[in-house]
Design a protein around this motif. Sequence first.
Motif, PDB file in Angstrom:
ATOM      1  N   ILE A  10     -20.314 -26.814 -23.020  1.00 52.94           N
ATOM      2  CA  ILE A  10     -20.033 -28.179 -22.580  1.00 52.94           C
ATOM      3  C   ILE A  10     -18.526 -28.379 -22.443  1.00 52.94           C
ATOM      4  O   ILE A  10     -18.037 -28.959 -21.476  1.00 52.94           O
ATOM      5  CB  ILE A  10     -20.649 -29.195 -23.570  1.00 52.94           C
ATOM      6  CG1 ILE A  10     -22.178 -29.131 -23.474  1.00 52.94           C
ATOM      7  CG2 ILE A  10     -20.153 -30.604 -23.286  1.00 52.94           C
ATOM      8  CD1 ILE A  10     -22.909 -29.976 -24.456  1.00 52.94           C
ATOM      9  N   HIS A  40     -21.818 -37.133 -22.576  1.00 48.11           N
ATOM     10  CA  HIS A  40     -22.986 -37.307 -21.713  1.00 48.11           C
ATOM     11  C   HIS A  40     -23.030 -38.783 -21.346  1.00 48.11           C
ATOM     12  O   HIS A  40     -23.260 -39.624 -22.223  1.00 48.11           O
ATOM     13  CB  HIS A  40     -24.278 -36.928 -22.439  1.00 48.11           C
ATOM     14  CG  HIS A  40     -24.383 -35.466 -22.765  1.00 48.11           C
ATOM     15  ND1 HIS A  40     -23.859 -34.926 -23.908  1.00 48.11           N
ATOM     16  CD2 HIS A  40     -24.965 -34.443 -22.086  1.00 48.11           C
ATOM     17  CE1 HIS A  40     -24.115 -33.615 -23.919  1.00 48.11           C
ATOM     18  NE2 HIS A  40     -24.783 -33.300 -22.832  1.00 48.11           N
ATOM     19  N   ASP A  50     -28.333 -30.889 -20.183  1.00 52.92           N
ATOM     20  CA  ASP A  50     -26.980 -30.978 -19.635  1.00 52.92           C
ATOM     21  C   ASP A  50     -27.019 -30.968 -18.123  1.00 52.92           C
ATOM     22  O   ASP A  50     -27.316 -29.947 -17.507  1.00 52.92           O
ATOM     23  CB  ASP A  50     -26.138 -29.786 -20.116  1.00 52.92           C
ATOM     24  CG  ASP A  50     -25.835 -29.864 -21.598  1.00 52.92           C
ATOM     25  OD1 ASP A  50     -25.610 -30.981 -22.093  1.00 52.92           O
ATOM     26  OD2 ASP A  50     -25.818 -28.807 -22.252  1.00 52.92           O
TER      27      ASP A  50
END
Length: 144
Positions: A10, A40, A50
């Motif tokens: 991420i 997010h 994701d």
Amino acid sequence: MRIPSDIRAIRSAAPVLLERQNGHCFYCARPLRDKSHVDHFIPWSQYPHDLGHNFVLCHDSCNLEKSDTLAAAEHVAKWRERNVQWGGQIDTELRGKFVCNLETATTVAEWSYQNAEASKSRLWKTGDEYTDFDAAVLRMFQTG
Ligand SMILES: [Zn+2]
């Protein structure tokens, strides 16, 4: 399947987002220094996958304050604008690492805000400020 603890993957989205946001926090628009966080936009607690277009870069502090709430209309407008303008580029730069499909990300966001309307959820503005649900937000997912 990606697992939520895959922080490093991420984190790898951060440089792409930093460039798109001109070095500023997505939420408060102040400059990002070393402490930033890939957030997010539609909280992980609502949609645990994701999606490249769902990522925004923000201060650690803004991320903590937003927590797992949905962001207010002004943030949604900005998110939509970012994705309409830069969606193709985000796709190109992140698709090797994450699922990148703007239509899916938009549909998920719309679904999430529809749920928020049904449950009369408040939306996060900044700090500890919230607003009542604004139905105008739902129209933001329609155009594009
Ligand atoms: Zn911030």
